[in-house]
Every structure is written in C-alpha cells, then in structure tokens.
Motif scaffolding. Sequence first.
Motif, PDB file in Angstrom:
ATOM      1  N   VAL A 272      -3.382  -0.402 -10.284  1.00  0.00           N
ATOM      2  CA  VAL A 272      -4.172  -1.034 -11.246  1.00  0.00           C
ATOM      3  C   VAL A 272      -3.258  -1.022 -12.421  1.00  0.00           C
ATOM      4  N   GLN A 273      -2.751   0.365 -12.872  1.00  0.00           N
ATOM      5  CA  GLN A 273      -1.931   0.450 -13.931  1.00  0.00           C
ATOM      6  C   GLN A 273      -0.775  -0.355 -13.862  1.00  0.00           C
ATOM      7  N   ALA A 274      -0.012  -0.427 -12.470  1.00  0.00           N
ATOM      8  CA  ALA A 274       1.293  -0.856 -12.403  1.00  0.00           C
ATOM      9  C   ALA A 274       1.385  -2.584 -12.359  1.00  0.00           C
ATOM     10  N   GLU A 275       0.072  -2.844 -11.997  1.00  0.00           N
ATOM     11  CA  GLU A 275      -0.082  -4.719 -11.861  1.00  0.00           C
ATOM     12  C   GLU A 275      -0.359  -5.203 -13.158  1.00  0.00           C
ATOM     13  N   LYS A 276      -0.324  -6.331 -13.502  1.00  0.00           N
ATOM     14  CA  LYS A 276      -0.771  -7.114 -14.511  1.00  0.00           C
ATOM     15  C   LYS A 276      -2.021  -7.909 -13.904  1.00  0.00           C
ATOM     16  N   LEU A 277      -2.896  -7.354 -14.207  1.00  0.00           N
ATOM     17  CA  LEU A 277      -4.443  -7.881 -13.749  1.00  0.00           C
ATOM     18  C   LEU A 277      -5.240  -8.780 -14.901  1.00  0.00           C
ATOM     19  N   SER A 278      -5.445 -10.084 -14.371  1.00  0.00           N
ATOM     20  CA  SER A 278      -6.342 -11.021 -15.146  1.00  0.00           C
ATOM     21  C   SER A 278      -7.365 -10.340 -15.611  1.00  0.00           C
TER      22      SER A 278
ATOM     23  N   GLY B 284      -0.362  12.477  -2.785  1.00  0.00           N
ATOM     24  CA  GLY B 284      -0.793  13.586  -2.227  1.00  0.00           C
ATOM     25  C   GLY B 284      -2.123  13.412  -1.581  1.00  0.00           C
ATOM     26  N   GLY B 285      -2.518  12.168  -1.311  1.00  0.00           N
ATOM     27  CA  GLY B 285      -3.712  11.718  -0.546  1.00  0.00           C
ATOM     28  C   GLY B 285      -4.835  11.265  -1.044  1.00  0.00           C
ATOM     29  N   SER B 286      -4.903  11.211  -2.377  1.00  0.00           N
ATOM     30  CA  SER B 286      -5.814  10.822  -3.098  1.00  0.00           C
ATOM     31  C   SER B 286      -6.145   9.143  -3.422  1.00  0.00           C
ATOM     32  N   PRO B 287      -7.123   8.600  -2.791  1.00  0.00           N
ATOM     33  CA  PRO B 287      -7.058   7.281  -2.677  1.00  0.00           C
ATOM     34  C   PRO B 287      -7.510   6.748  -3.952  1.00  0.00           C
ATOM     35  N   ALA B 288      -8.300   7.473  -4.869  1.00  0.00           N
ATOM     36  CA  ALA B 288      -8.642   7.062  -6.092  1.00  0.00           C
ATOM     37  C   ALA B 288      -7.450   6.950  -7.124  1.00  0.00           C
TER      38      ALA B 288
END
Length: 127
Positions: A97-103, A86-90
């Motif tokens: 971030v939640q969808a990706e597996k970050l190191s 709905g337009g929220s960059p944050a």
Amino acid sequence: MPQLKESELEVLRILWEQGPQKPAEIQEQFAWIIENGTLRSVLRGLVESGHATREKQGKAYFYRASASKRNMLSKMFRRMADVFTGGSPAELITQLVQAEKLSPDEIEQLRQIAQDEPKRPKKKQRK
C-alpha cells in the motif's frame, strides 16, 4: 513449490479468465507475442507440474487450469511475505500500500474490506 515463470502465469491467467482453450486460442490472447513451439513447451510443463490438464475433444486438445486462482494467489502471497517481510502478511500488505499510488476510491475500498472482515485468531508467524 517451484516458482512459475512469467509465460506459465500468463497461460494460467488466460485459462482462469476464459476457461478451457486450444493452444491457438491461448496464443491469440497472450499479452505478448509467443511462438507456437514455446507455447506448447509451456503448456507441456504446466500439465507435467499439475497446474493444468489436457483433454482431447475431437481432433483438438483443450487445456484447463487445474490449480485454482485463489489457491495460487495464496501460495504466491505467502511466498512474497516470507521473502519481503519474514512471513508477515499484514506487513507485506502495508508495504504494498505504501509503495503504490492508490486512488481515494481504492483506499476507501481497502478501509471497507478491513472494517467488514471478521476478526480471526492471530496465526503464529512462520519462520
């Protein structure tokens, strides 16, 4: 802004990374096999839409991205934010971030960016 197709984005990626290129040079660097006629059609479309320019040097034509990478990224990011949050960059960043597996290193890099970024006034949400 009309959405760019995958082949158009691939051409722009190559031009951003390598600078002006002849069609044969672009074709060699494509991430997948693309026929010469198809590539020339993609290049023609990018020139007509203003995303690229064409300049003759000697007997060859060289193509250059006229749209900056940063500007295109910003437009695409805003479009994704509109569609997914709905337009929220944050909120879009949070969901990515939640969808990706970050190191752990990547997470630390994001923390550092968040801490170093000067506070800006909040913008009103676009509708």
